[in-house]
Design a protein around this motif. Structure first.
Motif, PDB file in Angstrom:
ATOM      1  N   ASN A  25       0.853  -0.804   0.078  1.00  0.00           N
ATOM      2  CA  ASN A  25      -0.212  -0.017  -0.084  1.00  0.00           C
ATOM      3  C   ASN A  25       0.948   0.681  -0.228  1.00  0.00           C
ATOM      4  OD1 ASN A  25      -2.900  -0.223   0.026  1.00  0.00           O
ATOM      5  ND2 ASN A  25      -2.167  -1.653   1.371  1.00  0.00           N
ATOM      6  N   ASP A  45      -5.486 -16.048  -6.191  1.00  0.00           N
ATOM      7  CA  ASP A  45      -5.661 -15.797  -4.922  1.00  0.00           C
ATOM      8  C   ASP A  45      -4.157 -15.983  -4.338  1.00  0.00           C
ATOM      9  OD1 ASP A  45      -7.564 -16.740  -2.841  1.00  0.00           O
ATOM     10  OD2 ASP A  45      -7.169 -18.664  -2.380  1.00  0.00           O
ATOM     11  N   LYS A  50       2.501 -12.502   5.606  1.00  0.00           N
ATOM     12  CA  LYS A  50       2.072 -11.541   6.321  1.00  0.00           C
ATOM     13  C   LYS A  50       3.369 -11.219   7.359  1.00  0.00           C
ATOM     14  CE  LYS A  50      -1.532 -11.156   8.615  1.00  0.00           C
ATOM     15  NZ  LYS A  50      -2.032 -10.305   9.399  1.00  0.00           N
ATOM     16  N   ARG A  53       6.219  -9.783   6.055  1.00  0.00           N
ATOM     17  CA  ARG A  53       6.249  -8.746   5.815  1.00  0.00           C
ATOM     18  C   ARG A  53       6.396  -7.686   6.413  1.00  0.00           C
ATOM     19  NH1 ARG A  53       0.490  -9.064   3.184  1.00  0.00           N
ATOM     20  NH2 ARG A  53       0.564  -6.340   3.493  1.00  0.00           N
ATOM     21  N   ASP A  54       5.654  -8.518   8.091  1.00  0.00           N
ATOM     22  CA  ASP A  54       5.957  -7.751   9.541  1.00  0.00           C
ATOM     23  C   ASP A  54       7.764  -7.219   9.568  1.00  0.00           C
ATOM     24  OD1 ASP A  54       3.403  -7.443   9.311  1.00  0.00           O
ATOM     25  OD2 ASP A  54       3.043  -9.281  10.775  1.00  0.00           O
ATOM     26  N   ARG A  58       7.099  -3.501   7.709  1.00  0.00           N
ATOM     27  CA  ARG A  58       6.517  -3.244   6.502  1.00  0.00           C
ATOM     28  C   ARG A  58       5.990  -2.190   7.163  1.00  0.00           C
ATOM     29  NH1 ARG A  58       1.142  -3.859   5.916  1.00  0.00           N
ATOM     30  NH2 ARG A  58       1.051  -5.464   7.347  1.00  0.00           N
ATOM     31  N   ASN A  60       3.649   0.627   8.374  1.00  0.00           N
ATOM     32  CA  ASN A  60       1.982   0.248   8.824  1.00  0.00           C
ATOM     33  C   ASN A  60       0.835   1.383   8.172  1.00  0.00           C
ATOM     34  OD1 ASN A  60       1.827  -1.517  10.908  1.00  0.00           O
ATOM     35  ND2 ASN A  60       2.216  -0.125  12.681  1.00  0.00           N
ATOM     36  N   PHE A  61      -0.566   1.158   7.947  1.00  0.00           N
ATOM     37  CA  PHE A  61      -0.744   2.488   7.048  1.00  0.00           C
ATOM     38  C   PHE A  61      -2.208   2.032   7.587  1.00  0.00           C
ATOM     39  CE2 PHE A  61      -1.424  -2.148   4.990  1.00  0.00           C
ATOM     40  CZ  PHE A  61      -2.894  -1.734   4.582  1.00  0.00           C
ATOM     41  N   VAL A  62      -2.828   2.433   8.908  1.00  0.00           N
ATOM     42  CA  VAL A  62      -3.725   3.198   9.287  1.00  0.00           C
ATOM     43  C   VAL A  62      -3.795   4.334  10.362  1.00  0.00           C
ATOM     44  CG1 VAL A  62      -5.814   1.881  10.938  1.00  0.00           C
ATOM     45  CG2 VAL A  62      -4.761   0.489   9.535  1.00  0.00           C
ATOM     46  N   ALA A 116      -3.255  -1.348  17.976  1.00  0.00           N
ATOM     47  CA  ALA A 116      -4.029  -1.026  16.565  1.00  0.00           C
ATOM     48  C   ALA A 116      -3.081  -1.108  15.832  1.00  0.00           C
ATOM     49  CB  ALA A 116      -5.134   0.161  16.519  1.00  0.00           C
ATOM     50  N   ARG A 117      -1.377  -0.512  16.382  1.00  0.00           N
ATOM     51  CA  ARG A 117      -0.578  -0.739  14.833  1.00  0.00           C
ATOM     52  C   ARG A 117      -0.697   0.154  13.945  1.00  0.00           C
ATOM     53  NH1 ARG A 117      -0.029  -7.025  15.076  1.00  0.00           N
ATOM     54  NH2 ARG A 117      -1.836  -6.507  14.952  1.00  0.00           N
TER      55      ARG A 117
ATOM     56  N   LYS B  50       6.021  -6.023  21.111  1.00  0.00           N
ATOM     57  CA  LYS B  50       5.187  -6.269  19.308  1.00  0.00           C
ATOM     58  C   LYS B  50       5.666  -7.900  19.201  1.00  0.00           C
ATOM     59  CE  LYS B  50       3.619  -3.267  16.958  1.00  0.00           C
ATOM     60  NZ  LYS B  50       3.113  -2.522  16.153  1.00  0.00           N
ATOM     61  N   VAL B  62      -9.437  -5.196  15.515  1.00  0.00           N
ATOM     62  CA  VAL B  62      -9.901  -3.936  15.384  1.00  0.00           C
ATOM     63  C   VAL B  62     -11.109  -4.826  14.049  1.00  0.00           C
ATOM     64  CG1 VAL B  62      -9.545  -2.492  13.592  1.00  0.00           C
ATOM     65  CG2 VAL B  62      -7.975  -2.837  14.718  1.00  0.00           C
ATOM     66  N   ARG B 117      -5.743  -6.020   9.040  1.00  0.00           N
ATOM     67  CA  ARG B 117      -5.603  -7.251  10.145  1.00  0.00           C
ATOM     68  C   ARG B 117      -6.501  -6.911  11.088  1.00  0.00           C
ATOM     69  NH1 ARG B 117       0.968  -6.261  11.013  1.00  0.00           N
ATOM     70  NH2 ARG B 117      -0.283  -3.829  10.558  1.00  0.00           N
TER      71      ARG B 117
END
Lengths: 341, 341
Positions: A25, A45, A50, A53-54, A58, A60-62, A116-117, B50, B62, B117
């Motif tokens: 993202n 699919d 994940k 990526r973590d 990566r 966070n994009f929230v 919530a990162r 974390k 969330v 997530r």
């Protein structure tokens, strides 16, 4: 065999780097390309790993939008602006209304960011005006943008969006004076919001500039609500001499004042002129329509969000010390039926 | 030396297990204990590891609320109910308004759940009514709850909240008939929403039950907006003979109809009775106030969220096959000034 990033790139006809940008993202991919990659991910699919990526750190994009405000239209307009900007930059939005007066507010926000990162916070008043909140975020190196009432850039390395409520309130009051009014009541919103203070100061300054003495009996306390307007109208009709005009601190109060004036048989604007503030749908949907100051809430929210995202991205580049400038908005006078003689 | 979970437990005077519950937002800790632990975390500046929590398969907490609806009050009430329930269960809320008609809607939602997530989704109409969305979520084993217009439990192992719009619309129409009306116009909301169809069917059924023929010329198409009301009022005043009552598909349309009726010099309710649907603030703040059906949106949202959280928790227990029941709401008739003779 599960699909790989390579097979997705082949299927979509793009580079592996582009697929990686989409997965992470990064918001730098053209919409048409984005769609191709998403189709390929869907068709094959493909499930990006994940954990990998973590581990790769990566982004966070929230983003989190934190507020304490009962005004439905303001919240919806804010959310709209933030979401528009989130969408074009590949971020999602978490919302967190809260009680700014709670003893636990600092912990609450800090824990939310961590659990919530979140990549950063958008703070609207009164939270954006609370030093203990800001310093707790600063200590933890959390990115945030503040939306503030005022015209002076705060001393901070983080971005702010400033709304010149004083100037807009001055213009509304001046308009009422030009319509021949000198007994102008002012109905306050919550005093915990700097906007209430700025608007009240603008009102007083405009009166003084025209040599009209400020009468504190004409200043009514309240909250940013329809009910405050209804109750204030009850008080205003009983004043002697009755004010001929009202400046309500927002449109919700103004709509309530109009409702209350009608209940008491007053003609608006002939017997009582009413002005609001915000240019919310309230101001266009009442009958008569309301004079107000157009506060471009959606634009303000977009501007704040883009400043926040810029800040998050610049922090990720080590040593990047781009100055992040404040942004300024002045709500503009909109004259409608409720103040026209 | 950085603080450990043990030092936090000692400082707060609770067990390590309790601190762990707080860190993992399990929502099973009493508010007073929660506060003590949060104070200890703050005082010792404890930062839970974390990565370790992620590896231990920590619950995501969330929830996502997905909607395509322009009605500000409905959204705010939904958010309020969801947030109330989130707060008491230790969840945060991500909001994702979207265009249900978009070609890419399925990918958009699936990617959002994975990248942010999310633990589960709350779907309101029309998204809750789209088979392609539901089957994509089912394939990926994503928990969701649906809010639906209707009275029949859908065939699904996931929970639903059902709103009986038909019955409520029947009651409104019956009330208008009892007030002596037989020429009753109906103004539709978006036909993509099942609620519009259910409300229209309820209207028709009530007319038929009283032997009043359904006149399709009296059924006007529109969207769930104030503007639809204003435009429909223009059409209604030109009809011959003019309808004596209007049933608008929601309060926003009804408020617009009232505004339009006034612009055309009609007295409400003497010349035109108007009823809405929803019991939004619109219905109480117009003058005259609006007859409507009270739809407990906040309660509906709370109920849906608690069903979703129950579903998420029961999935985590292997082999748990608790039946998750649907929940039912019927909006109730509220008679106000706009329909009283």
């Amino acid at each position: 065999m599960p699909a790989t990033i390579k097979s997705v790139a082949q299927y979509a006809g793009v580079s592996i780097k582009t697929v990686s940008r989409v997965i992470n993202n990064e918001g730098t991919v053209k919409p048409a390309t984005l769609e191709k990659v998403q189709e390929a991910i869907e068709a094959l699919d493909y499930k990006p790993n994940k954990a990998a990526r973590d581990l790769a750190g990566r982004e966070n994009f929230v983003l989190g939008y934190v507020y304490d405000n009962p005004n439905a239209y303001y919240i919806i307009d804010m959310q709209k602006g933030i979401l528009d900007e989130c969408r074009s930059s590949g971020y999602e939005l978490l919302i967190h209304p809260c009680n700014a007066a709670s003893d636990n507010i600092v912990n609450e926000l800090v824990n939310m960011v961590s659990s919530a990162r979140l990549a950063g916070l958008i703070l609207s008043p009164p939270l954006s005006e609370m030093p203990q909140v800001l310093s707790a975020l600063d200590e933890r190196n959390i990115c945030y943008v503040r939306i503030l009432s005022g015209s002076t850039t705060p001393n901070s390395s983080l971005p702010s969006v400033l709304i010149d409520d004083y100037k807009a309130a001055y213009a509304i009051t001046e308009h009422l004076i030009e319509q021949g009014h000198s007994r102008i009541a002012f109905i306050s919103g919550d005093m915990a919001h700097q906007s209430t203070i700025e608007r009240q100061e603008g009102y007083k300054a405009a009166l003084k500039a025209r040599d009209i003495p400020v009468d504190n009996q004409l200043i009514l306390n309240g909250t940013y609500s329809f009910e405050t307007g209804v109750k204030s109208a009850e008080k205003i009709v009983k004043m002697a001499p009755t004010p001929t005009a009202v400046f309500a601190c927002n449109d919700e109060i103004a709509a309530g004042t109009l409702f209350g004036a009608r209940m008491n048989g007053l003609d608006v604007p002939a017997q009582l002129a009413i002005a609001g503030f915000e240019d919310s749908p309230f101001s266009r949907q009442t009958y008569p329509t309301l004079t107000t100051a157009a506060q471009p809430t959606t634009e303000i929210a977009k501007s704040a969000t883009s400043a926040l995202i810029q800040c998050i991205r610049s922090r990720k580049k080590a040593g990047n010390q781009d100055a992040i400038r404040s942004r300024f908005f002045t709500p503009q006078l909109v004259i409608r039926q409720s103040t026209k003689g």
